[in-house]
Design a protein around this motif. Structure first.
Motif, PDB file in Angstrom:
ATOM      1  N   ILE A 116       0.668  -1.075  -0.354  1.00 56.73           N
ATOM      2  CA  ILE A 116       0.186   0.047  -0.324  1.00 56.73           C
ATOM      3  C   ILE A 116       1.130   1.237  -0.166  1.00 56.73           C
ATOM      4  CG2 ILE A 116      -1.849   1.535   1.892  1.00 56.73           C
ATOM      5  CD1 ILE A 116      -2.460  -1.721   1.633  1.00 56.73           C
ATOM      6  N   CYS A 117       1.762   1.071   1.000  1.00 60.80           N
ATOM      7  CA  CYS A 117       2.571   2.302   0.770  1.00 60.80           C
ATOM      8  C   CYS A 117       3.675   3.130  -0.226  1.00 60.80           C
ATOM      9  CB  CYS A 117       3.679   2.327   2.083  1.00 60.80           C
ATOM     10  SG  CYS A 117       3.215   2.778   3.532  1.00 60.80           S
ATOM     11  N   ASP A 118       3.747   1.708  -1.391  1.00 55.56           N
ATOM     12  CA  ASP A 118       4.950   1.893  -2.115  1.00 55.56           C
ATOM     13  C   ASP A 118       4.303   2.241  -3.491  1.00 55.56           C
ATOM     14  OD1 ASP A 118       6.989   0.591  -3.483  1.00 55.56           O
ATOM     15  OD2 ASP A 118       5.556  -0.488  -4.551  1.00 55.56           O
ATOM     16  N   VAL A 119       2.709   1.742  -3.404  1.00 53.57           N
ATOM     17  CA  VAL A 119       1.695   1.512  -4.434  1.00 53.57           C
ATOM     18  C   VAL A 119       1.271   3.128  -4.611  1.00 53.57           C
ATOM     19  CG1 VAL A 119       0.008   1.721  -5.976  1.00 53.57           C
ATOM     20  CG2 VAL A 119       1.115  -0.832  -5.259  1.00 53.57           C
ATOM     21  N   VAL A 120       0.618   3.640  -3.616  1.00 52.21           N
ATOM     22  CA  VAL A 120       0.276   5.292  -3.087  1.00 52.21           C
ATOM     23  C   VAL A 120       1.277   6.634  -3.209  1.00 52.21           C
ATOM     24  CG1 VAL A 120      -0.813   6.727  -1.351  1.00 52.21           C
ATOM     25  CG2 VAL A 120      -1.546   4.526  -1.850  1.00 52.21           C
ATOM     26  N   GLY A 121       2.331   5.344  -3.342  1.00 50.50           N
ATOM     27  CA  GLY A 121       3.998   6.203  -3.114  1.00 50.50           C
ATOM     28  C   GLY A 121       4.375   6.303  -4.899  1.00 50.50           C
ATOM     29  N   PHE A 122       4.635   5.807  -5.014  1.00 50.68           N
ATOM     30  CA  PHE A 122       4.565   5.141  -7.535  1.00 50.68           C
ATOM     31  C   PHE A 122       3.008   7.005  -7.612  1.00 50.68           C
ATOM     32  CE2 PHE A 122       3.393   4.064 -10.360  1.00 50.68           C
ATOM     33  CZ  PHE A 122       3.770   4.204 -11.567  1.00 50.68           C
ATOM     34  N   ALA A 123       2.841   6.598  -7.296  1.00 48.98           N
ATOM     35  CA  ALA A 123       1.433   7.296  -7.738  1.00 48.98           C
ATOM     36  C   ALA A 123       1.539   8.683  -7.407  1.00 48.98           C
ATOM     37  CB  ALA A 123      -0.416   7.233  -7.151  1.00 48.98           C
ATOM     38  N   GLU A 124       1.719   9.550  -6.861  1.00 54.42           N
ATOM     39  CA  GLU A 124       1.985  10.747  -5.899  1.00 54.42           C
ATOM     40  C   GLU A 124       3.387  11.043  -6.175  1.00 54.42           C
ATOM     41  OE1 GLU A 124       1.946  10.613  -1.493  1.00 54.42           O
ATOM     42  OE2 GLU A 124      -0.773   9.972  -1.602  1.00 54.42           O
ATOM     43  N   ARG A 125       4.789  10.276  -6.528  1.00 52.57           N
ATOM     44  CA  ARG A 125       5.510  10.794  -6.855  1.00 52.57           C
ATOM     45  C   ARG A 125       5.837  10.485  -8.863  1.00 52.57           C
ATOM     46  NH1 ARG A 125       7.270   6.365  -4.330  1.00 52.57           N
ATOM     47  NH2 ARG A 125       8.056   5.493  -6.061  1.00 52.57           N
ATOM     48  N   SER A 126       5.096  10.209  -9.266  1.00 53.44           N
ATOM     49  CA  SER A 126       5.402   9.616 -10.704  1.00 53.44           C
ATOM     50  C   SER A 126       4.396  10.705 -11.250  1.00 53.44           C
ATOM     51  CB  SER A 126       5.452   8.841 -11.116  1.00 53.44           C
ATOM     52  OG  SER A 126       3.624   7.642 -11.260  1.00 53.44           O
ATOM     53  N   ARG A 127       3.247  11.168 -10.201  1.00 53.66           N
ATOM     54  CA  ARG A 127       2.333  11.787 -10.392  1.00 53.66           C
ATOM     55  C   ARG A 127       1.333  11.135 -12.174  1.00 53.66           C
ATOM     56  NH1 ARG A 127       4.390  18.089 -10.324  1.00 53.66           N
ATOM     57  NH2 ARG A 127       5.112  18.040  -8.275  1.00 53.66           N
ATOM     58  N   VAL A 128       1.311  10.004 -12.037  1.00 43.74           N
ATOM     59  CA  VAL A 128       0.210   9.654 -12.919  1.00 43.74           C
ATOM     60  C   VAL A 128      -1.373   9.161 -12.550  1.00 43.74           C
ATOM     61  CG1 VAL A 128       1.458   7.492 -13.064  1.00 43.74           C
ATOM     62  CG2 VAL A 128       0.507   7.229 -11.050  1.00 43.74           C
ATOM     63  N   ASP A 129      -2.195   9.892 -14.264  1.00 45.69           N
ATOM     64  CA  ASP A 129      -3.404   9.824 -14.120  1.00 45.69           C
ATOM     65  C   ASP A 129      -4.401   8.819 -13.774  1.00 45.69           C
ATOM     66  OD1 ASP A 129      -2.713  12.253 -14.922  1.00 45.69           O
ATOM     67  OD2 ASP A 129      -3.167  12.373 -17.312  1.00 45.69           O
ATOM     68  N   GLY A 130      -3.718   7.934 -13.873  1.00 49.36           N
ATOM     69  CA  GLY A 130      -3.788   6.178 -12.912  1.00 49.36           C
ATOM     70  C   GLY A 130      -3.766   4.920 -12.962  1.00 49.36           C
ATOM     71  N   LEU A 131      -3.788   4.068 -12.551  1.00 51.41           N
ATOM     72  CA  LEU A 131      -2.880   2.941 -12.327  1.00 51.41           C
ATOM     73  C   LEU A 131      -4.028   1.365 -13.158  1.00 51.41           C
ATOM     74  CD1 LEU A 131      -1.925   3.292  -9.041  1.00 51.41           C
ATOM     75  CD2 LEU A 131      -0.459   4.058 -11.280  1.00 51.41           C
ATOM     76  N   VAL A 132      -3.002   0.728 -13.437  1.00 46.44           N
ATOM     77  CA  VAL A 132      -3.749  -0.138 -13.974  1.00 46.44           C
ATOM     78  C   VAL A 132      -2.961  -1.907 -13.061  1.00 46.44           C
ATOM     79  CG1 VAL A 132      -4.009  -2.397 -15.280  1.00 46.44           C
ATOM     80  CG2 VAL A 132      -3.996   0.037 -16.742  1.00 46.44           C
ATOM     81  N   ILE A 133      -3.483  -2.148 -12.190  1.00 46.51           N
ATOM     82  CA  ILE A 133      -3.161  -3.212 -11.170  1.00 46.51           C
ATOM     83  C   ILE A 133      -3.351  -5.001 -11.656  1.00 46.51           C
ATOM     84  CG2 ILE A 133      -2.667  -3.103  -8.781  1.00 46.51           C
ATOM     85  CD1 ILE A 133      -3.426  -0.340  -8.480  1.00 46.51           C
ATOM     86  N   LEU A 134      -2.579  -5.603 -11.112  1.00 47.53           N
ATOM     87  CA  LEU A 134      -2.388  -6.926 -11.598  1.00 47.53           C
ATOM     88  C   LEU A 134      -2.668  -7.919 -11.062  1.00 47.53           C
ATOM     89  CD1 LEU A 134       0.496  -7.176 -14.880  1.00 47.53           C
ATOM     90  CD2 LEU A 134      -1.896  -6.078 -14.659  1.00 47.53           C
ATOM     91  N   PRO A 135      -2.763  -8.899 -10.724  1.00 49.99           N
ATOM     92  CA  PRO A 135      -3.030  -9.451  -9.316  1.00 49.99           C
ATOM     93  C   PRO A 135      -1.137 -10.165  -9.191  1.00 49.99           C
ATOM     94  CG  PRO A 135      -4.041 -10.989 -11.622  1.00 49.99           C
ATOM     95  CD  PRO A 135      -3.527  -9.039 -11.635  1.00 49.99           C
ATOM     96  N   PRO A 136      -0.790 -10.374  -8.169  1.00 48.85           N
ATOM     97  CA  PRO A 136      -1.830  -9.826  -6.538  1.00 48.85           C
ATOM     98  C   PRO A 136      -2.015  -9.344  -6.335  1.00 48.85           C
ATOM     99  CG  PRO A 136       0.664 -10.966  -6.383  1.00 48.85           C
ATOM    100  CD  PRO A 136       0.402 -10.991  -7.803  1.00 48.85           C
ATOM    101  N   ILE A 137      -1.120  -8.578  -6.438  1.00 47.25           N
ATOM    102  CA  ILE A 137      -1.364  -6.577  -5.865  1.00 47.25           C
ATOM    103  C   ILE A 137      -2.963  -6.252  -5.657  1.00 47.25           C
ATOM    104  CG2 ILE A 137      -0.633  -4.758  -6.002  1.00 47.25           C
ATOM    105  CD1 ILE A 137       1.976  -6.345  -5.663  1.00 47.25           C
ATOM    106  N   SER A 138      -3.578  -6.662  -6.888  1.00 48.35           N
ATOM    107  CA  SER A 138      -4.847  -6.647  -6.838  1.00 48.35           C
ATOM    108  C   SER A 138      -5.372  -6.603  -5.499  1.00 48.35           C
ATOM    109  CB  SER A 138      -5.197  -6.404  -8.097  1.00 48.35           C
ATOM    110  OG  SER A 138      -5.196  -7.493  -8.421  1.00 48.35           O
ATOM    111  N   GLY A 139      -5.205  -7.722  -5.304  1.00 44.55           N
ATOM    112  CA  GLY A 139      -5.774  -8.201  -3.748  1.00 44.55           C
ATOM    113  C   GLY A 139      -5.280  -8.099  -2.615  1.00 44.55           C
ATOM    114  N   VAL A 140      -4.679  -7.082  -2.421  1.00 44.68           N
ATOM    115  CA  VAL A 140      -3.763  -6.453  -1.174  1.00 44.68           C
ATOM    116  C   VAL A 140      -5.149  -6.013  -0.424  1.00 44.68           C
ATOM    117  CG1 VAL A 140      -2.008  -4.571  -0.680  1.00 44.68           C
ATOM    118  CG2 VAL A 140      -1.715  -7.167  -2.268  1.00 44.68           C
TER     119      VAL A 140
END
Length: 344
Positions: A116-140
């Motif tokens: 959770i910390c890693d993915v949210v941090g990545f989204a904030e640092r990179s300023r992506v407009d959105g994410l596509v998340i694959l399993p098994p991460i999508s099931g966290v």
């Protein structure tokens, strides 16, 4: 000379040049570039002609600044299977590049809190407009809620329904596991085995549940089990165990193609003919199935189509457009050379 990527050179045509050539406002040109429906067909054609004649290439940085978006889509995964990732990336890029978005790929840890910390941090640092998340991460657990709190739109691929994401592209892997059992049973196999994926992943649990349930529906069928982690070495180790049993199986379902490749290697080293003495089925339908000898029977997952559908829905969400029609992945077993009638 400054050749910084994305930076216009002094003699490059500008959006002002396009507007002047087409006899319209800069705002109208911008609308055409952003595929807005608020421009009539005649004006749109005139602007597109001017763009072509001037060989105008819009600056991604300028466009992003003006619209307060990055035009970046992030792909988040925890998957060592390069063949699967390649198909997924190609499916996403086929949609994003046509709309002016770029794809950036990020590998995340699987442990819940760290993920959770890693993915949210990545989204904030990179300023992506959105994410596509694959399993098994999508099931966290908690990841969807954390991204919603961070106001990051995210699409998930998953074998089971998940709440909280902008949308989920589902693949019915339990039903696909049942397809594999039926395929082997129809060929006369009654001593079956399964090499499972990681016990804490939904995909592995779904494939196992479907396979076992279908086998149990038929009398006189035995199923041996072995553990794997979706890696080649675990497929080899599991096959060594299963093929050393006193009553060794005549049909083995490996929960992905890479582990199935391990089974074929062990069978060849022991002089066990495939499919004469042993039938082997994989899962994913990756390019690997055609590279192996014999060619591998496998469950085909339409990775590119699934990823493209996720990208379509995500971009519609980002741009405030009507959602595309719902997409349902169809998983189908594709018979090849590695399965045949049970030995007599």
């Amino acid at each position: 000379m400054d050749e910084t990527p994305g930076k216009p050179r002094a003699n490059d045509p500008t959006i002002e040049d396009v507007a002047a050539a087409a006899g319209v406002s800069i705002r109208t040109v911008s609308r055409v570039l952003n595929k807005s429906p608020k421009v009539n067909a005649q004006t749109r054609e005139r602007i597109e002609d001017a763009i072509a004649q001037l060989n105008f290439r819009p600056s991604l940085r300028a466009r992003a600044f003006a619209m307060r978006r990055s035009f970046l889509i992030g792909l988040v995964h925890n998957d060592r299977n390069a063949l699967v990732l390649d198909s997924i990336q190609r499916g996403i890029v086929a949609r994003t590049s046509a709309r002016g978005y770029e794809l950036i790929v990020h590998a995340a840890p699987l442990e819940a809190e760290a993920a959770i910390c890693d993915v949210v941090g990545f989204a904030e640092r990179s300023r992506v407009d959105g994410l596509v998340i694959l399993p098994p991460i999508s099931g966290v657990p908690g990841l969807a809620a954390a991204l919603e709190d961070a106001q990051v739109p995210a699409m998930a691929l998953s074998s089971v329904p998940i709440e909280g994401f902008a949308g989920v592209i589902l693949s019915e892997e339990r039903a696909a596991g049942a397809q594999v059992a039926r395929h082997l049973l129809d060929l006369g196999h009654r001593r079956l085995a399964i090499i499972n994926g990681p016990a804490d992943t939904a995909s592995a649990m779904e494939r196992r549940a479907g396979f076992l349930a279908e086998a149990e529906r038929h009398g006189g069928v035995s199923v041996a089990e072995a553990s794997g982690d979706y890696g080649f070495a675990s497929g080899v180790s599991a096959a060594d165990h299963l093929l050393s049993l006193g009553q060794r199986p005549t049909g083995i379902f490996a929960a992905n193609d890479i582990m199935a490749a391990g089974v074929l290697k062990v069978a060849a080293s022991r002089g066990i003919a495939v499919p004469g003495d042993l039938s082997v089925v994989g899962f994913d339908g990756s390019l690997l199935t055609k590279m192996l000898t014999p060619a591998l029977t496998s469950v085909l997952r339409p990775f590119s189509e699934m990823a493209a559908a996720a990208a379509d829905q995500l971009i519609a969400r980002i741009e405030g457009l009507a959602a595309p029609l719902p997409y349902q992945a169809t998983l189908q077993i594709v018979a090849a050379e590695s399965t045949g009638p049970a030995p007599q």
